[in-house]
Design an enzyme around this catalytic site. Structure first.
Site, PDB file in Angstrom:
ATOM      1  N   HIS A 166       2.947  10.572   1.268  1.00  0.00           N
ATOM      2  CA  HIS A 166       3.846  10.002   2.285  1.00  0.00           C
ATOM      3  C   HIS A 166       5.320  10.139   1.919  1.00  0.00           C
ATOM      4  O   HIS A 166       6.142  10.479   2.768  1.00  0.00           O
ATOM      5  CB  HIS A 166       3.521   8.516   2.491  1.00  0.00           C
ATOM      6  CG  HIS A 166       2.093   8.250   2.842  1.00  0.00           C
ATOM      7  ND1 HIS A 166       1.578   8.514   4.091  1.00  0.00           N
ATOM      8  CD2 HIS A 166       1.056   7.753   2.112  1.00  0.00           C
ATOM      9  CE1 HIS A 166       0.283   8.175   4.117  1.00  0.00           C
ATOM     10  NE2 HIS A 166      -0.050   7.717   2.922  1.00  0.00           N
ATOM     11  N   GLU A 218       0.693   8.013  -3.235  1.00  0.00           N
ATOM     12  CA  GLU A 218       1.539   7.541  -2.132  1.00  0.00           C
ATOM     13  C   GLU A 218       2.822   8.366  -2.019  1.00  0.00           C
ATOM     14  O   GLU A 218       3.267   8.695  -0.921  1.00  0.00           O
ATOM     15  CB  GLU A 218       1.857   6.044  -2.312  1.00  0.00           C
ATOM     16  CG  GLU A 218       0.655   5.144  -2.117  1.00  0.00           C
ATOM     17  CD  GLU A 218       0.025   5.271  -0.727  1.00  0.00           C
ATOM     18  OE1 GLU A 218       0.747   5.192   0.272  1.00  0.00           O
ATOM     19  OE2 GLU A 218      -1.210   5.459  -0.658  1.00  0.00           O
ATOM     20  N   HIS A 250       0.864  -1.193   0.000  1.00  0.00           N
ATOM     21  CA  HIS A 250       0.000   0.000   0.000  1.00  0.00           C
ATOM     22  C   HIS A 250       0.900   1.243   0.000  1.00  0.00           C
ATOM     23  O   HIS A 250       0.734   2.127  -0.807  1.00  0.00           O
ATOM     24  CB  HIS A 250      -0.931  -0.032   1.223  1.00  0.00           C
ATOM     25  CG  HIS A 250      -1.894   1.111   1.302  1.00  0.00           C
ATOM     26  ND1 HIS A 250      -2.964   1.140   2.151  1.00  0.00           N
ATOM     27  CD2 HIS A 250      -1.948   2.291   0.635  1.00  0.00           C
ATOM     28  CE1 HIS A 250      -3.642   2.271   1.995  1.00  0.00           C
ATOM     29  NE2 HIS A 250      -3.034   2.982   1.093  1.00  0.00           N
TER      30      HIS A 250
END
Ligand code: AMP
Length: 258
Positions: free
Chosen positions: A124, A120, A69
């Site tokens: 992040h 992502e 993920h």
């Protein structure tokens, strides 16, 4: 009395702003600047049959493998910085990583792979201050390399834990957890579950494995409360059959296309 009300009102208005400042500052473009160095990196790994079983979206439920993920910088308090000021995602930088990303960091829902990787990286990856993760290419390479060292399906199998049909029994969360933790120096992992929509059962959807941001040694994840209890570890093929019987042939035909 009026003064007290005024102070209470002021506290209510000011509290979110103070909280934001303690974890970082937003600039005019709304990216996060000057945030504290994260304490650890969470490698969030998904079990696609479980993710799909608990989702309303079209989803690749037939995968018989764990997938990535994301890698999420995080603080011990439990949250992490997000959308930090840094390079936006560049498709051209994916280059040689693409085949690996396409199998190990798969988009389970409709949409391009790149839009998931972009999300992502920008949410992040831009916040990973650790040198190992700095820059888009390092972020994806490092995450792939951490993921490659995990042999989760074999580790679970070694402890007698295998994915099963949805109507088969459950596993208890601690034995599931221990089966993995004994391979990562006993460090604490977080197992993630979601309620299935129809049966309201706890379904295993993935694990968080945590790393020191500098040495990349395993470290304990922060686990405040497990979402699991007794959990279903759903097998891929059967889960798709279940979905087909639930939603009819139209959805299953669409699913095969993605
Ligand atoms: P995050 O913001 O990193 O917690 O990721 C959550 C977002 O990613 C949500 O919009 C999810 O729908 C999406 N998402 C999570 N896993 C996947 C996946 N395997 N493929 C595509 N989108 C995903």
């Amino acid at each position: 009395m009026i003064v007290i009300k005024f102070i209470l009102l002021l506290a209510l208005v000011a509290a979110p702003a103070i909280a934001r400042r303690s974890s970082g500052m937003q600039n005019a473009g709304q990216c996060l600047l000057n945030f504290q160095t994260p304490d650890h990196i969470i490698l969030a790994v998904q079990w696609p049959p479980g993710v799909c079983h608990t989702s309303r979206r079209r989803c690749k439920s037939s995968l018989n493998q764990f997938t990535i993920h994301g890698a999420w910088p995080n603080y011990r308090e439990g949250s992490g910085p997000a959308f930090c000021c840094g390079q936006p995602f560049h498709e051209s930088l994916v280059g040689e990583q693409r085949p690996q990303l396409q199998t190990k960091w798969q988009t389970l829902f409709p949409g391009s792979s790149s839009s998931f990787w972009k999300h992502e990286w920008e949410k992040h990856g831009t916040c990973a201050k650790s040198p190992m993760f700095r820059g888009q290419q390092s972020y994806f390479n490092q995450t792939l390399s951490l993921f490659d060292k995990l042999d989760l399906l074999s580790w679970l199998q070694e402890s007698g834990i295998t994915a099963r049909q949805a109507n088969d029994g459950t596993y208890d969360a601690p034995s599931f957890q221990q089966a993995i933790e004994k391979h990562i120096n006993g460090k604490r992992i977080r197992i993630d579950c979601k309620r299935s929509r129809k049966q309201r059962e706890s379904v295993f959807v993935g694990v968080h494995i945590c790393y020191d941001p500098v040495t990349l040694d395993f470290t304990d994840c922060v686990v405040k409360k497990s979402s699991c209890g007794q959990l279903k570890f759903i097998a891929p093929f059967i889960s798709r059959q279940m979905d087909e019987s639930r939603h009819g042939a139209k959805v299953s035909k669409e699913r095969r296309r993605i």
